[in-house]
Every structure is written in C-alpha cells, then in structure tokens.
Design a protein around this motif. Structure first.
Motif, PDB file in Angstrom:
ATOM      1  N   ARG A   9       0.693  -1.230   0.231  1.00 27.14           N
ATOM      2  CA  ARG A   9      -0.059  -0.008  -0.062  1.00 27.14           C
ATOM      3  C   ARG A   9       0.847   1.431  -0.035  1.00 27.14           C
ATOM      4  N   LEU A  10       0.824   2.106  -1.032  1.00 30.70           N
ATOM      5  CA  LEU A  10       1.417   3.198  -1.102  1.00 30.70           C
ATOM      6  C   LEU A  10       0.776   4.309  -0.019  1.00 30.70           C
ATOM      7  N   ARG A  11       1.854   5.076   0.685  1.00 29.08           N
ATOM      8  CA  ARG A  11       1.571   5.968   1.713  1.00 29.08           C
ATOM      9  C   ARG A  11       2.145   7.123   1.392  1.00 29.08           C
ATOM     10  N   GLY A  12       1.690   8.465   1.791  1.00 27.28           N
ATOM     11  CA  GLY A  12       2.439   9.679   1.868  1.00 27.28           C
ATOM     12  C   GLY A  12       2.181  10.216   3.162  1.00 27.28           C
ATOM     13  N   PHE A  13       2.856  11.320   3.357  1.00 24.82           N
ATOM     14  CA  PHE A  13       3.102  11.793   4.712  1.00 24.82           C
ATOM     15  C   PHE A  13       1.731  12.615   4.946  1.00 24.82           C
ATOM     16  N   THR A  14       1.316  12.367   6.259  1.00 23.50           N
ATOM     17  CA  THR A  14       0.044  12.972   6.624  1.00 23.50           C
ATOM     18  C   THR A  14       0.312  14.352   6.880  1.00 23.50           C
ATOM     19  N   LEU A  15      -0.649  15.238   7.042  1.00 19.41           N
ATOM     20  CA  LEU A  15      -0.731  16.635   7.529  1.00 19.41           C
ATOM     21  C   LEU A  15      -0.016  16.994   8.758  1.00 19.41           C
ATOM     22  N   ILE A  16      -0.173  16.033   9.755  1.00 17.05           N
ATOM     23  CA  ILE A  16       0.379  16.061  10.981  1.00 17.05           C
ATOM     24  C   ILE A  16       1.685  16.138  10.863  1.00 17.05           C
ATOM     25  N   GLU A  17       2.352  15.067  10.130  1.00 11.52           N
ATOM     26  CA  GLU A  17       3.790  14.755   9.978  1.00 11.52           C
ATOM     27  C   GLU A  17       4.479  15.896   9.438  1.00 11.52           C
ATOM     28  N   LEU A  18       3.873  16.483   8.519  1.00 11.98           N
ATOM     29  CA  LEU A  18       4.343  17.575   7.729  1.00 11.98           C
ATOM     30  C   LEU A  18       4.534  18.724   8.761  1.00 11.98           C
TER      31      LEU A  18
END
Length: 147
Positions: A9-18
């Motif tokens: 499953r491809l996963r990007g960064f969440t808004l919280i992590e950014l």
C-alpha cells in the motif's frame, strides 16, 4: 497482478507529520538564525577593515608617484581619476576603476591631512553615524585591525 498491488500500500506523509517537520525546521532556524546574522555582520566589518588597508596601500603608491597624498577635496576619487594639473599620476590605482563603497553601501570618509596621520580613512558602520557598537561600530583605518 492485482494481488501484488493490494499487498503493498503506497502511503504519503500526513498533514500532522508535515506540520511537525515544519515546526522542527522553524525551531532550528530560530536557534541558528541569530548566529548566522552575527557572522554576517562581523564579515562586513572585516571587509571594511580590509578595504581601508587596501586604500592605505594605494594611497602610498599615489604619494610615491605624485609626491603627495590626495587632498580632502580630491578624496579617494583621485585614485581612479587624475586630479587636474597633477604631474606623475600613473593611475588608476584601484583594480575596478571605481571607488568602492563600504559594505553597507556608504562612502568611506577620507581626510588629508588627518588627525591620526597623513590621512584618515573611516567607515561609520551599518548605522552611518559616528560611534556605535557591534555592526554599527566605526571602522577606522588608523586603529589596530585586531581590536
């Protein structure tokens, strides 16, 4: 083929992590920023000291060839353009053929004869006013450069 894609499953960064990364970068910048600005101010003062020393060397060459230092009225411009009626001038004595401004964009002050020697060269620092501390401190060609 479909089963292979469902396993990964491809996963990007969440808004919280950014936001956490941006906060960390902001904290680092707030700690390092003043240090960097302090070094920049010190570099400008060092540049002004070096330029006053360079002026001193070129003024000595000017005197060697013409028999005198430029007058206050002729100023440092005499190092790049021959004063009227002056014999022995073999300039220009500065590489760029223009009189540089100090690192803060102001003209150097030149007086001849000076109160501290045959001539006085100075920069008034960042505030372009006499006196001051730090980056606003005057740079005087007649003072010891290690002060």
């Amino acid at each position: 083929m479909k089963s292979m894609q469902s396993g990964r499953r491809l996963r990007g960064f969440t808004l919280i992590e950014l936001l956490v990364v941006l906060v960390i970068l902001g904290l680092l910048a707030s700690v390092a920023g003043p240090k960097v600005m302090g070094y920049l101010g010190g570099a400008k003062s060092d540049t002004a000291r070096l330029q006053t020393e360079e002026f001193g060397a070129t003024l000595d060459l000017f005197k060697l060839e013409t028999g005198r230092y430029p007058t206050t009225q002729e100023g440092l411009q005499a190092l790049v353009q021959a004063p009227p009626g002056l014999a022995g001038w073999n300039g220009p004595y500065l590489k760029k053929r223009t009189v540089p401004k100090d690192p803060w964009g102001n003209d150097y002050r030149y007086v001849s004869p000076g109160q501290h020697g045959s001539y006085d060269i100075s920069s008034l620092g960042a505030d372009n006013k006499e006196g001051g501390d730090g980056e606003n401190k005057d740079i005087n060609g007649w003072e010891d450069s290690k002060k």
